[in-house]
Design an enzyme around this catalytic site. Structure first.
Site, PDB file in Angstrom:
ATOM      1  N   ASP A 122       0.842  -1.201   0.000  1.00 46.52           N
ATOM      2  CA  ASP A 122       0.000   0.000   0.000  1.00 46.52           C
ATOM      3  C   ASP A 122       0.876   1.249   0.000  1.00 46.52           C
ATOM      4  O   ASP A 122       0.588   2.223   0.685  1.00 46.52           O
ATOM      5  CB  ASP A 122      -0.925  -0.010   1.227  1.00 46.52           C
ATOM      6  N   LYS A 169       2.606   3.284  -5.952  1.00 46.63           N
ATOM      7  CA  LYS A 169       2.080   2.259  -6.858  1.00 46.63           C
ATOM      8  C   LYS A 169       3.113   1.788  -7.874  1.00 46.63           C
ATOM      9  O   LYS A 169       3.076   0.629  -8.296  1.00 46.63           O
ATOM     10  CB  LYS A 169       0.818   2.775  -7.572  1.00 46.63           C
ATOM     11  N   ASP A 219      -3.299  -3.120  -2.378  1.00 48.52           N
ATOM     12  CA  ASP A 219      -4.394  -2.144  -2.364  1.00 48.52           C
ATOM     13  C   ASP A 219      -4.280  -1.199  -3.566  1.00 48.52           C
ATOM     14  O   ASP A 219      -3.224  -1.066  -4.176  1.00 48.52           O
ATOM     15  CB  ASP A 219      -4.355  -1.345  -1.057  1.00 48.52           C
ATOM     16  N   ASN A 220      -5.409  -0.546  -3.875  1.00 49.28           N
ATOM     17  CA  ASN A 220      -5.471   0.490  -4.925  1.00 49.28           C
ATOM     18  C   ASN A 220      -5.017  -0.015  -6.288  1.00 49.28           C
ATOM     19  O   ASN A 220      -4.398   0.718  -7.054  1.00 49.28           O
ATOM     20  CB  ASN A 220      -4.627   1.711  -4.540  1.00 49.28           C
ATOM     21  N   GLU A 237     -11.352   4.140  -1.034  1.00 45.66           N
ATOM     22  CA  GLU A 237     -11.698   4.481   0.333  1.00 45.66           C
ATOM     23  C   GLU A 237     -12.607   5.704   0.428  1.00 45.66           C
ATOM     24  O   GLU A 237     -12.311   6.760  -0.111  1.00 45.66           O
ATOM     25  CB  GLU A 237     -10.441   4.702   1.185  1.00 45.66           C
TER      26      GLU A 237
END
Length: 268
Positions: free
Chosen positions: A195, A198, A223-224, A253
């Site tokens: 997380d 990226k 995540d993401n 989120e």
């Protein structure tokens, strides 16, 4: 004449302030709920910078104050709930959030890791979320590049009462991953949560592979992967014979923008 002009001016100012308040507090946030680009621009750039100037503080510092004011000290769930409430009702922040957090919880409980690594601590929300579910004797190692984020995270971790289960290390993941065995005696990780930046997802899991820090059955949870997105990482874990990968659809989120978590099992 002057009193009438003054009243008109005050009425105009009050009306303008009311319009701005409605735009800021309701209309714009509602409008950007379903658009990834606009949501990130509004919450993560415009609002954050404006509040930084107005309050002479940073978003992590404001989040920390909310925890210290509202949460029950020594209660990790209270800390998590306080941050979720703050991010939904006061100021958005890029934590994993409550919706994807439930997925994270289920994976952590499923794995029940004896060794765990988090890449990207930020303010410590997911760190607390993971650590509260770890089996006795397990310590979560979490890496954070930004020293200001790390300083806030340490206080939130301590406030939650989980400092004995968490080891926060400041520095670049690319520098620290090769030192895991030297620093902590870690041979392999059962669970890794990604997380952080990226563009570091793919280089860092390749580094974990090269350093032989993954064993057959190690779980990676990223995540993401949709927003902001990690297309090179997804292409790798979904097509490499070394991984079995599954996507958990969710939302960015505290918004309605599609996002999700990618769970990848290392096959050796």
């Amino acid at each position: 004449m002057w009193p009438r002009m003054l009243l008109s001016f005050l009425a105009l100012c009050c009306g303008g302030a009311a319009v701005l308040y409605v735009l800021y507090s309701w209309l714009i946030p509602a409008a950007v709920q379903y658009n990834a680009w606009w949501a990130l621009l509004w919450h993560d750039t415009i609002v954050e910078r404006a509040l930084n100037i107005l309050t002479r503080s940073t978003r992590p510092q404001r989040l920390l104050r909310a925890v210290q004011k509202k949460a029950i000290k020594g209660d990790p769930q209270s800390v998590i709930s306080t941050i979720d409430y703050f991010c939904r009702h006061s100021e958005w922040a890029m934590n994993v959030g409550d919706e994807k957090g439930a997925i994270l919880d289920s994976v952590v409980c499923e794995v029940s890791p004896s060794t765990a690594l988090e890449l990207g601590t930020y303010c410590g929300y997911s760190t607390v979320r993971i650590a509260r579910l770890l089996p006795p004797g397990t310590k979560l190692i979490t890496l954070e590049f930004n020293p200001d984020y790390a300083a806030v995270a340490r206080q939130i971790i301590e406030y939650s009462g989980l400092q004995d289960k968490i080891c926060l290390v400041e520095g670049a993941s690319g520098d620290l991953i090769p030192k895991m065995q030297e620093l902590f005696g870690i041979k392999t990780f059962d669970f890794v949560f990604l997380d952080h930046w990226k563009d570091r997802y793919l280089p860092d899991i390749k580094l974990l592979e090269e350093c032989q820090l993954l064993r057959k059955g190690s779980i990676l949870l990223a995540d993401n992967v949709i927003c902001p997105g990690t297309p090179d990482y997804l292409e790798y874990v979904r097509n490499s014979p070394r991984y079995e990968s599954k996507y958990f659809k969710s939302h960015l989120e505290y918004t309605k923008v599609e996002d999700g978590l990618e769970k990848s099992v290392f096959l050796g």
